[in-house]
Scaffold this active site. Structure first.
Site, PDB file in Angstrom:
ATOM      1  N   GLU A 250      -6.158  -7.528  -0.364  1.00  0.00           N
ATOM      2  CA  GLU A 250      -6.394  -7.359   1.073  1.00  0.00           C
ATOM      3  C   GLU A 250      -7.708  -6.625   1.285  1.00  0.00           C
ATOM      4  O   GLU A 250      -7.994  -5.634   0.618  1.00  0.00           O
ATOM      5  CB  GLU A 250      -5.252  -6.547   1.697  1.00  0.00           C
ATOM      6  CG  GLU A 250      -5.342  -6.481   3.224  1.00  0.00           C
ATOM      7  CD  GLU A 250      -4.305  -5.551   3.836  1.00  0.00           C
ATOM      8  OE1 GLU A 250      -3.105  -5.714   3.562  1.00  0.00           O
ATOM      9  OE2 GLU A 250      -4.709  -4.643   4.581  1.00  0.00           O
TER      10      GLU A 250
ATOM     11  N   GLU B 266       0.827  -1.211   0.000  1.00  0.00           N
ATOM     12  CA  GLU B 266       0.000   0.000   0.000  1.00  0.00           C
ATOM     13  C   GLU B 266       0.857   1.255   0.000  1.00  0.00           C
ATOM     14  O   GLU B 266       1.232   1.766   1.058  1.00  0.00           O
ATOM     15  CB  GLU B 266      -0.920   0.024   1.230  1.00  0.00           C
ATOM     16  CG  GLU B 266      -2.003  -1.029   1.196  1.00  0.00           C
ATOM     17  CD  GLU B 266      -2.955  -0.945   2.392  1.00  0.00           C
ATOM     18  OE1 GLU B 266      -2.747  -0.101   3.293  1.00  0.00           O
ATOM     19  OE2 GLU B 266      -3.916  -1.727   2.417  1.00  0.00           O
TER      20      GLU B 266
HETATM   21  C1  IDC Z   1      -2.425  -3.785  10.644  1.00  0.00           C
HETATM   22  C2  IDC Z   1      -2.604  -4.957  11.579  1.00  0.00           C
HETATM   23  C3  IDC Z   1      -2.184  -4.557  12.982  1.00  0.00           C
HETATM   24  C4  IDC Z   1      -0.759  -4.023  12.939  1.00  0.00           C
HETATM   25  C5  IDC Z   1      -0.652  -2.878  11.934  1.00  0.00           C
HETATM   26  C6  IDC Z   1       0.775  -2.399  11.774  1.00  0.00           C
HETATM   27  O1  IDC Z   1      -3.938  -5.387  11.548  1.00  0.00           O
HETATM   28  O2  IDC Z   1      -2.271  -5.645  13.870  1.00  0.00           O
HETATM   29  O3  IDC Z   1      -0.393  -3.548  14.220  1.00  0.00           O
HETATM   30  O4  IDC Z   1      -1.102  -3.319  10.669  1.00  0.00           O
HETATM   31  O5  IDC Z   1       0.797  -1.091  11.348  1.00  0.00           O
HETATM   32  C7  IDC Z   1      -3.763  -2.171   5.970  1.00  0.00           C
HETATM   33  C8  IDC Z   1      -2.420  -2.769   5.965  1.00  0.00           C
HETATM   34  C9  IDC Z   1      -2.254  -3.775   7.067  1.00  0.00           C
HETATM   35  C10 IDC Z   1      -2.942  -3.313   8.339  1.00  0.00           C
HETATM   36  C11 IDC Z   1      -4.442  -3.249   8.066  1.00  0.00           C
HETATM   37  C12 IDC Z   1      -5.274  -2.810   9.273  1.00  0.00           C
HETATM   38  O6  IDC Z   1      -2.080  -3.332   4.721  1.00  0.00           O
HETATM   39  O7  IDC Z   1      -0.880  -3.945   7.297  1.00  0.00           O
HETATM   40  O8  IDC Z   1      -2.702  -4.267   9.338  1.00  0.00           O
HETATM   41  N1  IDC Z   1      -4.676  -2.335   6.952  1.00  0.00           N
HETATM   42  O9  IDC Z   1      -4.875  -1.529   9.683  1.00  0.00           O
HETATM   43  N2  IDC Z   1      -4.291  -1.366   5.064  1.00  0.00           N
HETATM   44  C13 IDC Z   1      -5.514  -0.988   5.455  1.00  0.00           C
HETATM   45  C14 IDC Z   1      -5.781  -1.600   6.655  1.00  0.00           C
END
Ligand code: IDC
Length: 330
Positions: A257, A170
């Protein structure tokens, strides 16, 4: 029995064994090879040109939750949840990320990716190797490392028809499509030196949402798709409109995702909006991969935080989101 008679029977037994091993690959050492997929128009198709909708789950960060990268879990999810794809999320920056940790950590992560690809291959699943940039918003931040990583991956998996490369999860923090495009061009060239036709997923600006921008100036080359990410608690019809615009312009999309919580990965679930998203994806045969296979105490985790098992889950082991997604996958 004369000599010819014996030879006849020996041949018959050999032939029967051969037929058996072809008919029942699960009995052999290796599962049947999955057909290579390619991109035709906006869709992913098989060798007969028939559209294939990939669906599955993503791991959480490999450094956080390595325990879910296991053959039993993958085979279980294929058989019981009806997934056909698993995504290996390898963070580049956060928490022992590939680019921020030391050399020993990099080795560990490469081994996890390899274990994941092997487990997916013997389970008969497509597998996405995800270069999970996030806080390092611009993919060029770790471009050198990305080139070295994908060079290695392409050499390792050029003969795996089930491997898909995702080169920047992303992009965010203002990284423009023209910047991402430059990065993607280099990484794709590197992969193509070894792996001529694997499917490659390219991230789009603004956390893989601005697919309409990519549609205005897509990359040159075959078997390329563009990622669209959504969390139904935050992203609704306006993002589907962007996606529709991109499709209308002929851009192949891949949802590598998504969740139905809010974009933080936590908060309440929006099942109504989630349902609308899945109908849209089904109608357009767009792949969808749910975030995330872990028992972390957050609403986007597929398992309850009290669940300790790393495979063979019962319905009562799943979070509310886990139950919802498994219901949709079936
Ligand atoms: C989130 C995980 C969380 C972790 C965080 C790290 O759910 O446990 O602490 O990342 O920064 C994304 C991302 C994905 C995110 C997820 C939810 O690709 O890494 O995971 N998210 O925030 N994009 C939109 C949402």
């Amino acid at each position: 029995m004369n000599k010819n008679g014996k030879r006849f029977w020996r041949r018959l037994v050999c032939l029967a064994a051969l037929l058996l091993s072809l008919a029942a690959p699960g009995m052999g050492v290796q599962a049947a090879k999955l057909p290579a997929l390619h991109v035709q128009g906006t869709k992913l198709v098989n060798e007969n040109g028939k559209a294939v909708q990939l669906k599955g789950v993503s791991t959480h960060g490999l450094s956080w939750y390595p325990q879910y990268v296991n053959q039993k879990a993958f085979a279980y999810m294929k058989k019981n949840w009806h997934i056909n794809t698993v995504r290996l999320a390898m963070y580049t920056a956060e928490y022992n990320g590939y680019c921020t940790g030391d050399a020993a950590n990099r080795k560990k992560l490469e081994k996890l990716v390899d274990d994941g690809v092997r487990a997916a291959t013997s389970a008969g699943l497509y597998v996405i190797i995800d270069w999970h940039i996030l806080s390092d918003g611009n993919p060029q931040t770790h471009e050198k490392q990305a080139l070295a990583f994908f060079k290695k991956m392409a050499a390792n998996y050029k003969n795996n028809t089930n491997v898909i490369y995702e080169i920047c999860n992303e992009p965010n923090g203002g990284a423009s499509w023209s910047t991402i495009r430059k990065y993607a061009d280099k990484v794709i060239k590197t992969i193509r030196k070894k792996d001529k036709d694997a499917v490659i997923l390219v991230g789009t600006p603004n956390w893989s949402q601005d697919v309409d921008e990519a549609a205005r100036n897509p990359l040159k080359g075959k078997n390329l798709m563009y990622t669209l990410h959504f969390y139904a608690g935050t992203h609704g019809a306006w993002l589907r409109d962007k996606a529709q615009k991109a499709l209308d312009a002929g851009l192949p999309l891949f949802v590598s995702e998504f969740g139905i919580s809010d974009a933080s990965g936590n908060g309440g679930l929006n099942k109504t909006e989630g349902g609308k998203w899945l109908s849209f994806l089904k109608k357009n045969k767009i792949a969808f991969i749910g975030w995330n296979l872990s028992n972390k105490g957050e609403s986007s985790a597929l398992l309850k935080s009290s669940t300790q098992k790393t495979s063979d889950w019962k319905s009562s082991d799943l979070s509310e989101w886990g139950k919802w997604l498994v219901g949709k996958l079936k």
